[in-house]
Enzyme design. Structure first.
Site, PDB file in Angstrom:
ATOM      1  CB  CYS A   1      34.805  -8.965  65.684  1.00 50.87           C
ATOM      2  SG  CYS A   1      34.848  -7.800  67.061  1.00 50.87           S
TER       3      CYS A   1
ATOM      4  CB  SER B 193      28.675 -11.777  69.373  1.00 49.63           C
ATOM      5  OG  SER B 193      28.630 -10.466  68.839  1.00 49.63           O
ATOM      6  CG  HIS B 194      33.717  -7.326  71.310  1.00 39.37           C
ATOM      7  ND1 HIS B 194      33.333  -6.862  72.550  1.00 39.37           N
ATOM      8  CD2 HIS B 194      35.000  -6.909  71.146  1.00 39.37           C
ATOM      9  CE1 HIS B 194      34.327  -6.195  73.113  1.00 39.37           C
ATOM     10  NE2 HIS B 194      35.354  -6.213  72.276  1.00 39.37           N
ATOM     11  CB  ALA B 195      27.363  -7.413  69.363  1.00 44.54           C
TER      12      ALA B 195
ATOM     13  NE  ARG C 127      28.773  -4.198  76.266  1.00 42.05           N
ATOM     14  CZ  ARG C 127      28.469  -4.871  75.166  1.00 42.05           C
ATOM     15  NH1 ARG C 127      27.231  -5.311  74.960  1.00 42.05           N
ATOM     16  NH2 ARG C 127      29.391  -5.116  74.261  1.00 42.05           N
TER      17      ARG C 127
END
Length: 223
Positions: A25, A188-190, A12
Site C-alpha cells: 500500500c 509507498s508505505h514500504a 525498518r
C-alpha cells in the site's frame, strides 16, 4: 549510484517487507506550503517558479533517504545518491501533457539553465515521453495550476505503489498577503512512514523560508 540497504541492521526491514509483500500500500498527504517569501524572492531575482521550485524539492530529497529509495532486480531495497526530477509540460493547443526530465545539479544556476534548454528543445514534442533517456533514479513532480485542491491521490490499481515520490502541487492563492499552495506527496508505505513525510515537508518549508536563488552563481541555502 545505488547503495543496498543492510537488512541485518535496518530498523525498518520488517516494515519494508510488510508493506511491500504482505500488505502492499501507499499513502497520500496534502499540505499547504507557505511560498510568500519564496515567490517574492523569485520576482526580485527574475526567476521562473516551476524550475526554481523543482530544484528546491530535488535538493530537499537529498537529505531524506526514504525519498531516494529503490529496489534492485531481486527486489532488495537500497538508496540512490540523487533523484532526478521527471516533470510535465502542458500543451495548450490540445490540452495534453508530456513528461520531461532534467538531471538534478546542486548548482542551481546549472540546473536552471538546463531546465530552460530542455523545455525549449523538447517541450513541444507530443506523447507521454517528450525526452528519451530518462534515468532509473527519478521522481515525479507536476503542477495543476488551475486548481486549489485540498487532497490529491495517485492510484496504482492492482500493482505495487511507487517507491519513488510522486509529488503534485496546485494553484497558488493569496489571502491577507500570505501566498500558499497545495502540495501533495504520494509514496509507498514500504519506503516512508508518516514521520518521514512530515520531516520532508517541514524541511522543504524551512528551505522555502530561507533560500536565496541566483541565476548566475552556485547557491547554498541559508543556515
Amino acid at each position: 549510484m545505488f547503495t543496498p540497504i543492510d537488512l541485518t541492521t535496518w530498523p525498518r526491514r520488517e516494515h519494508f517487507h510488510y508493506y511491500r509483500n504482505i500488505l502492499p500500500c501507499g499513502y497520500s498527504v496534502t499540505v499547504r506550503l507557505d511560498v510568500t517569501r519564496f515567490t517574492a524572492m523569485l520576482k526580485k531575482q527574475e526567476l521562473k517558479f516551476y524550475p526554481s521550485f523543482i530544484w528546491c524539492v530535488s535538493h530537499n530529497i537529498l537529505s531524506h533517504p526514504a525519498f531516494r529509495m529503490g529496489v534492485d532486480r531481486e527486489g532488495n531495497p537500497g538508496t540512490h545518491d540523487v533523484m532526478h526530477p521527471n516533470y510535465t509540460v502542458f500543451h495548450q493547443e490540445d490540452h495534453t501533457f508530456s513528461d520531461l526530465w532534467t538531471a538534478h545539479d546542486e548548482d542551481f544556476s546549472q540546473f536552471y539553465q538546463r531546465f530552460l534548454e530542455d523545455v525549449a528543445e523538447y517541450g513541444n514534442n507530443r506523447g507521454i515521453k517528450a525526452k528519451t533517456g530518462q534515468p532509473g533514479n527519478f521522481y515525479c513532480i507536476s503542477c495543476v495550476p488551475w486548481l486549489d485542491f485540498t487532497g490529491y491521490s495517485a492510484v496504482v490499481p492492482g500493482g505495487q505503489p511507487n517507491i519513488f515520490p510522486v509529488i503534485t502541487y496546485g494553484k497558488a492563492t493569496e489571502d491577507a498577503g500570505k501566498v500558499t499552495l497545495p502540495f501533495a506527496v504520494n509514496i509507498s508505505h514500504a519506503a516512508a512512514d508518516g514521520w518521514h513525510t512530515a520531516e520532508f515537508v517541514n524541511d522543504l518549508q524551512a528551505l522555502l523560508d530561507s533560500v536565496t536563488l541566483n541565476r548566475h552563481t552556485e547557491v547554498t541555502p541559508n543556515e
